[in-house]
Motif scaffolding. Structure first.
Motif, short mmCIF file in Angstrom:
data_model
loop_
_atom_site.label_atom_id
_atom_site.label_comp_id
_atom_site.label_asym_id
_atom_site.label_seq_id
_atom_site.Cartn_x
_atom_site.Cartn_y
_atom_site.Cartn_z
N PHE A 22 0.87 -1.18 0.00
CA PHE A 22 0.00 0.00 0.00
C PHE A 22 0.90 1.23 0.00
N ASP A 23 0.97 1.92 -1.14
CA ASP A 23 1.92 3.02 -1.26
C ASP A 23 1.34 4.34 -0.76
N THR A 24 2.13 5.41 -0.83
CA THR A 24 1.70 6.70 -0.31
C THR A 24 0.51 7.26 -1.09
N GLY A 25 0.41 6.92 -2.37
CA GLY A 25 -0.74 7.37 -3.16
C GLY A 25 -2.03 6.78 -2.62
N TYR A 26 -2.00 5.49 -2.31
CA TYR A 26 -3.17 4.82 -1.74
C TYR A 26 -3.50 5.40 -0.38
N LEU A 27 -2.49 5.51 0.47
CA LEU A 27 -2.71 6.01 1.83
C LEU A 27 -3.24 7.44 1.83
N GLY A 28 -2.67 8.27 0.94
CA GLY A 28 -3.12 9.66 0.85
C GLY A 28 -4.57 9.76 0.41
N TYR A 29 -4.96 8.90 -0.51
CA TYR A 29 -6.35 8.89 -0.99
C TYR A 29 -7.30 8.52 0.14
N GLU A 30 -6.97 7.46 0.88
CA GLU A 30 -7.84 7.02 1.97
C GLU A 30 -7.88 8.07 3.08
N ALA A 31 -6.72 8.67 3.38
CA ALA A 31 -6.67 9.70 4.42
C ALA A 31 -7.55 10.89 4.06
N ALA A 32 -7.52 11.27 2.78
CA ALA A 32 -8.35 12.40 2.33
C ALA A 32 -9.83 12.11 2.47
N GLU A 33 -10.19 10.83 2.44
CA GLU A 33 -11.59 10.42 2.61
C GLU A 33 -11.96 10.25 4.08
N GLY A 34 -10.99 10.52 4.97
CA GLY A 34 -11.27 10.40 6.40
C GLY A 34 -11.17 8.99 6.92
N ILE A 35 -10.51 8.12 6.15
CA ILE A 35 -10.38 6.72 6.55
C ILE A 35 -9.02 6.49 7.19
N ASP A 36 -9.02 5.97 8.40
CA ASP A 36 -7.78 5.65 9.11
C ASP A 36 -7.47 4.17 8.95
N TRP A 37 -6.31 3.75 9.43
CA TRP A 37 -5.91 2.35 9.28
C TRP A 37 -4.97 1.93 10.39
N VAL A 38 -4.85 0.60 10.52
CA VAL A 38 -3.87 -0.02 11.41
C VAL A 38 -3.05 -0.99 10.56
N TRP A 39 -1.73 -0.90 10.70
CA TRP A 39 -0.86 -1.84 9.99
C TRP A 39 -0.81 -3.15 10.78
N GLU A 40 -0.81 -4.26 10.06
CA GLU A 40 -0.78 -5.53 10.77
C GLU A 40 0.51 -5.70 11.56
N HIS A 41 1.61 -5.14 11.08
CA HIS A 41 2.85 -5.29 11.83
C HIS A 41 2.86 -4.45 13.11
N ARG A 42 1.84 -3.60 13.27
CA ARG A 42 1.66 -2.88 14.54
C ARG A 42 0.21 -3.05 14.99
N ILE A 43 -0.21 -4.29 15.12
CA ILE A 43 -1.61 -4.61 15.40
C ILE A 43 -2.07 -4.02 16.73
N ASP A 44 -1.13 -3.80 17.67
CA ASP A 44 -1.53 -3.26 18.97
C ASP A 44 -2.13 -1.84 18.86
N GLU A 45 -1.93 -1.21 17.71
CA GLU A 45 -2.54 0.13 17.54
C GLU A 45 -4.05 0.06 17.39
N LEU A 46 -4.62 -1.14 17.32
CA LEU A 46 -6.08 -1.25 17.38
C LEU A 46 -6.60 -0.64 18.68
N ALA A 47 -5.77 -0.65 19.71
CA ALA A 47 -6.17 -0.07 20.99
C ALA A 47 -6.43 1.43 20.86
N GLY A 48 -5.82 2.06 19.86
CA GLY A 48 -6.03 3.48 19.66
C GLY A 48 -7.43 3.83 19.23
N PHE A 49 -8.24 2.83 18.89
CA PHE A 49 -9.65 3.05 18.52
C PHE A 49 -10.60 2.62 19.64
N GLY A 50 -10.06 2.61 20.84
CA GLY A 50 -10.90 2.35 22.00
C GLY A 50 -11.13 0.89 22.31
N LEU A 51 -10.33 0.01 21.72
CA LEU A 51 -10.52 -1.44 21.96
C LEU A 51 -9.63 -1.91 23.11
#
Length: 323
Positions: free
Chosen positions: A294-323
């Motif tokens: 997933f390159d910067t073009g893809y990430l920038g597009y999703e970010a502009a749409e207000g969509i956030d993400w968690v990378w699987e290699h940092r799965i613990d960041e799911l906690a950042g969404f209140g889990l």
């Protein structure tokens, strides 16, 4: 409840994107080298058994008649891969001069319910004749000889046709295996934190706090006509801190083995997000769980749409969404 617009785990941190892309590509490639061959091989073994069953149904391609095709329309993809050269769907329609709707229904394992029985029988016979005429003699070495096919010859032929079938759907095989692994990773992470798995038949907005489910349908209203459709969501989680009336967190698992394909499909998530917002308001929370290219073009597009993400290699960041 954490607001999707005001909370950002990765969406507003472009300084981290390139390093994460490299780590994600490494993780995907490591998985691919270790597990993709086995996933492909397991599918090929099952497909070989299916091809052997098709050969038995057609008397080793000696009888590809209307009766067999009517009874077992799902054998058509196997039969198309049994010819020399293999025949694409549209090519078969043209060669046989038959109904395109019939062939496409058979590819999905059905026969058109309203097709005239006489026309159906005629078209099925035409399809069978094409298959028999073009059956690959280098694969089905018993064709045209007096001696019947041996078990070894049948298995060898089935393996070759299975390779052709699997080769045509190699990417979906790998994608399905990767999605299964990603959902297992999310499930294990949630269960380790005390979340309980619910069956997929539960309504997404009726989940009690501290629960999650996979592949739930979420109803959304279509723009313009107001009709309602269901959109599938890979993982739905109701945080433990949720209060009555709050919506769960919606997680879409995404993996990719190359950069080109993701940029062709990046609008899919944006469409889902827009449909969800239009139906449930701006506070709806829809995020991506990413592994792979997933390159910067893809990430920038999703970010502009207000969509956030968690990378699987940092799965613990799911906690950042209140889990």
């Amino acid at each position: 409840m954490l607001d999707n617009q005001n909370t950002s785990v990765n969406r507003t941190k472009p300084d981290r994107w390139k390093a994460d892309i490299a780590l994600s590509v490494d993780m995907y490639n490591d998985w691919f080298m270790k597990f993709a061959p086995s996933a492909y091989r397991e599918t090929r073994i099952q497909t070989t058994k299916d091809v052997e069953s098709t050969l038995a149904e057609t008397k080793n391609l000696a009888d590809v008649g209307a009766d067999v095709l009517r009874r077992k329309p799902d054998v058509l993809p196997t039969l198309r891969m049994s010819t020399c050269p293999p025949i694409a769907v549209d090519r078969l329609i043209g060669l046989a001069g038959v109904s395109g709707n019939l062939v496409k229904c058979m590819e999905s394992g059905t026969i058109p319910a309203r097709m005239n029985s006489t026309a159906l029988a005629a078209d099925l016979d035409k399809i069978g004749n094409i298959i028999e005429k073009m059956a690959d003699p280098d694969i089905f070495v018993w064709l045209g000889r007096a001696a019947p096919a041996t078990d070894v010859e049948i298995h060898r032929a089935a393996t070759i046709v299975a390779d052709r079938l699997c080769g045509a759907v190699a990417n979906p095989i790998i994608r399905n295996a990767q999605e299964k692994r990603q959902l297992a990773a999310i499930g294990a992470w949630l269960e380790a934190r005390g979340y309980k798995l619910l069956p997929p038949k539960i309504k997404f907005d009726a989940m009690p706090p501290g629960t999650f489910s996979f592949r739930l349908n979420v109803p959304v209203k279509l723009e313009g006509d107001g009709n309602t459709i269901n959109i599938p969501v890979d993982t739905v989680v109701m945080p433990k801190t949720s209060k009555a009336g709050e919506l769960p967190l919606l997680i879409e698992a995404k993996s990719a083995g190359d950069f080109t394909n993701v940029n062709k499909r990046r609008k899919e998530e944006a469409v889902k997000m827009n449909q969800l917002r239009a139906t449930y308001g701006a506070s709806v929370r829809f995020i991506l769980f990413l592994c792979g290219y997933f390159d910067t073009g893809y990430l920038g597009y999703e970010a502009a749409e207000g969509i956030d993400w968690v990378w699987e290699h940092r799965i613990d960041e799911l906690a950042g969404f209140g889990l």
